[in-house]
Design an enzyme around this catalytic site. Structure first.
Site, PDB file in Angstrom:
ATOM      1  N   HIS A 198     -32.482  13.642  16.948  1.00 29.15           N
ATOM      2  CA  HIS A 198     -32.121  13.826  15.537  1.00 29.15           C
ATOM      3  C   HIS A 198     -30.864  13.064  15.177  1.00 29.15           C
ATOM      4  O   HIS A 198     -30.125  12.603  16.046  1.00 29.15           O
ATOM      5  CB  HIS A 198     -31.978  15.314  15.214  1.00 29.15           C
ATOM      6  N   CYS A 222     -30.075  18.652  22.683  1.00 32.29           N
ATOM      7  CA  CYS A 222     -30.816  17.648  21.927  1.00 32.29           C
ATOM      8  C   CYS A 222     -30.192  16.265  22.113  1.00 32.29           C
ATOM      9  O   CYS A 222     -29.104  16.124  22.650  1.00 32.29           O
ATOM     10  CB  CYS A 222     -30.832  18.003  20.441  1.00 32.29           C
TER      11      CYS A 222
END
Length: 112
Positions: free
Chosen positions: A71, A87
């Protein structure tokens, strides 16, 4: 037609976009910190969500491992560091460029 796949190299904090076995682009990334390391292994992109809100920047690409994704970020200073909850964080312009190239089901290999 390109055969894209992604390799995330945690040791050098880079995400590589490959067409077959040829590196097409490399991007700097932020990765998981000591207590919440980015999981290694083989996954695939299962969804894309523009403007996910919160700390995820302009785009979220979910991985086949639940709760993990690639992301953007609202903290560009975190790129290149061990800062996330596991992440893979990218500059917003980089995650948009990557997402424009790779379809859902693109293979993602995360290596130590």
């Amino acid at each position: 037609m390109p055969k894209y796949r992604i390799i995330v190299d945690l040791s050098d904090r880079q995400l590589y976009l490959l067409d077959g076995d040829i590196v097409v682009r490399g991007f700097p990334v932020g990765i998981g910190k000591m207590l919440t390391r980015t999981p290694t292994g083989n996954y695939e992109i299962i969804n894309k969500q523009p403007d996910p809100g919160g700390p995820f920047g302009v785009l979220w690409m979910g991985l086949s491992r639940p709760h993990y994704g690639i992301h953007g970020t609202n903290e560009p200073g975190s790129i290149g560091r061990e800062v996330s909850h596991g992440c893979i964080r990218m500059y917003n312009e980089d995650v948009l460029a990557l997402s424009a190239l790779v379809p859902i089901h693109t293979r993602v290999t995360i290596r130590p």
